[in-house]
Design a protein around this motif. Structure first.
Motif, PDB file in Angstrom:
ATOM      1  N   GLY A   1       0.804  -1.189   0.144  1.00 24.03           N
ATOM      2  CA  GLY A   1      -0.143  -0.071  -0.045  1.00 24.03           C
ATOM      3  C   GLY A   1       0.798   1.247   0.024  1.00 24.03           C
ATOM      4  O   GLY A   1       0.315   2.284  -0.379  1.00 24.03           O
ATOM      5  N   CYS A   2       1.874   1.332   0.506  1.00 27.09           N
ATOM      6  CA  CYS A   2       2.822   2.302   0.648  1.00 27.09           C
ATOM      7  C   CYS A   2       3.268   2.774  -0.786  1.00 27.09           C
ATOM      8  O   CYS A   2       3.591   3.945  -0.872  1.00 27.09           O
ATOM      9  N   GLU A   3       3.352   1.905  -1.782  1.00 21.47           N
ATOM     10  CA  GLU A   3       3.859   2.307  -3.395  1.00 21.47           C
ATOM     11  C   GLU A   3       2.824   3.256  -3.824  1.00 21.47           C
ATOM     12  O   GLU A   3       3.224   4.126  -4.624  1.00 21.47           O
ATOM     13  N   THR A   4       1.384   3.302  -3.357  1.00 15.36           N
ATOM     14  CA  THR A   4       0.629   4.279  -3.721  1.00 15.36           C
ATOM     15  C   THR A   4       0.170   5.408  -2.945  1.00 15.36           C
ATOM     16  O   THR A   4      -0.499   6.361  -3.541  1.00 15.36           O
ATOM     17  N   CYS A   5       1.060   5.382  -1.939  1.00 17.91           N
ATOM     18  CA  CYS A   5       0.755   6.520  -0.954  1.00 17.91           C
ATOM     19  C   CYS A   5       1.826   7.629  -1.105  1.00 17.91           C
ATOM     20  O   CYS A   5       2.754   7.214  -1.277  1.00 17.91           O
ATOM     21  N   GLU A   6       1.204   8.822  -0.898  1.00 18.24           N
ATOM     22  CA  GLU A   6       2.379   9.878  -0.841  1.00 18.24           C
ATOM     23  C   GLU A   6       2.824  10.481   0.346  1.00 18.24           C
ATOM     24  O   GLU A   6       3.259  11.588   0.667  1.00 18.24           O
ATOM     25  N   GLY A   7       2.872   9.613   1.487  1.00 18.46           N
ATOM     26  CA  GLY A   7       3.368   9.808   2.798  1.00 18.46           C
ATOM     27  C   GLY A   7       2.337  10.378   3.662  1.00 18.46           C
ATOM     28  O   GLY A   7       2.534  11.377   4.476  1.00 18.46           O
ATOM     29  N   ASN A   8       1.182   9.770   3.872  1.00 21.00           N
ATOM     30  CA  ASN A   8       0.168  10.267   4.926  1.00 21.00           C
ATOM     31  C   ASN A   8       0.463  10.189   6.102  1.00 21.00           C
ATOM     32  O   ASN A   8      -0.087  10.525   6.743  1.00 21.00           O
ATOM     33  N   CYS A   9       1.325   9.148   6.446  1.00 20.32           N
ATOM     34  CA  CYS A   9       1.818   8.951   7.931  1.00 20.32           C
ATOM     35  C   CYS A   9       2.833   9.967   8.329  1.00 20.32           C
ATOM     36  O   CYS A   9       2.901   9.961   9.493  1.00 20.32           O
ATOM     37  N   CYS A  10       3.457  10.588   7.391  1.00 18.98           N
ATOM     38  CA  CYS A  10       4.316  11.725   7.623  1.00 18.98           C
ATOM     39  C   CYS A  10       3.856  13.216   7.456  1.00 18.98           C
ATOM     40  O   CYS A  10       4.532  14.068   7.721  1.00 18.98           O
ATOM     41  N   ILE A  11       2.493  12.991   6.849  1.00 14.48           N
ATOM     42  CA  ILE A  11       2.204  14.688   6.372  1.00 14.48           C
ATOM     43  C   ILE A  11       0.656  14.318   6.926  1.00 14.48           C
ATOM     44  O   ILE A  11       0.098  13.419   7.004  1.00 14.48           O
ATOM     45  N   GLY A  12       0.470  15.657   7.242  1.00 12.86           N
ATOM     46  CA  GLY A  12      -1.256  15.832   7.623  1.00 12.86           C
ATOM     47  C   GLY A  12      -1.256  16.699   8.897  1.00 12.86           C
ATOM     48  O   GLY A  12      -0.545  17.816   9.010  1.00 12.86           O
ATOM     49  N   GLU A  13      -2.365  16.684   9.914  1.00  5.37           N
ATOM     50  CA  GLU A  13      -2.369  17.450  10.767  1.00  5.37           C
ATOM     51  C   GLU A  13      -1.296  17.521  11.910  1.00  5.37           C
ATOM     52  O   GLU A  13      -0.506  16.535  11.851  1.00  5.37           O
ATOM     53  N   SER A  14      -0.880  18.487  12.258  1.00  5.73           N
ATOM     54  CA  SER A  14       0.140  18.610  13.372  1.00  5.73           C
ATOM     55  C   SER A  14       0.234  17.595  14.483  1.00  5.73           C
ATOM     56  O   SER A  14      -0.899  17.211  14.932  1.00  5.73           O
ATOM     57  N   GLY A  15       1.172  16.975  14.747  1.00  8.62           N
ATOM     58  CA  GLY A  15       1.255  15.905  15.668  1.00  8.62           C
ATOM     59  C   GLY A  15       2.538  15.764  16.539  1.00  8.62           C
ATOM     60  O   GLY A  15       3.550  16.628  16.116  1.00  8.62           O
TER      61      GLY A  15
END
Ligand code: SF4
Length: 126
Positions: free
Chosen positions: A17-31
């Motif tokens: 699944g990571c191949e199609t993802c643009e880094g959602n686990c490293c980008i997004g709301e501040s955390g």
């Protein structure tokens, strides 16, 4: 690559699944991107800089812990400082903190499958 399962979680993780993802686990709301003392030492060696330089340039003190700084991309949208926005991947992958290594199997997501599914295309229903 094999599908990863973890006891106590009602979902699995398919690294494909990571191949199609643009880094959602490293980008997004501040955390918080927590980094331990030992991880700080490893990272400073990896970057070939002193611990002080690491703290000043790349980390933020939050309470008594340290978190990796973020870059603001837009309103409510932040990227981890070490996320390579061009390559869409972590630039410190080999020494990334345990928090990043254990995603998506965080206590928080144990009861929030829908939330992690929304963010991560690698989540597989069990
Ligand atoms: S350290 Fe790497 S894996 Fe962790 S949030 Fe930052 S870019 Fe993502």
């Amino acid at each position: 690559m094999n599908i990863v399962k973890k006891e106590g979680f009602d979902f699995a993780f398919n690294p494909k699944g990571c191949e199609t993802c643009e880094g959602n686990c490293c980008i997004g709301e501040s955390g918080n991107i927590w980094i331990s003392k030992e991880e700080m030492k490893n990272l400073s060696e990896y970057l070939n800089i002193s611990l002080d330089e690491l703290r000043v340039k790349y980390l933020e003190k939050r309470g008594y812990k340290y978190s990796i700084k973020e870059i603001k991309l837009a309103e409510d949208n932040y990227a981890c400082f070490f996320f390579d926005l061009k390559k869409k991947q972590c630039s410190i992958y080999d020494v990334r903190p345990i928090q990043c290594r254990t995603f998506p199997f965080w206590e928080y997501f144990k009861t929030r499958k829908d939330e992690v599914k929304e963010e991560c295309p690698a989540i597989v229903e069990l």
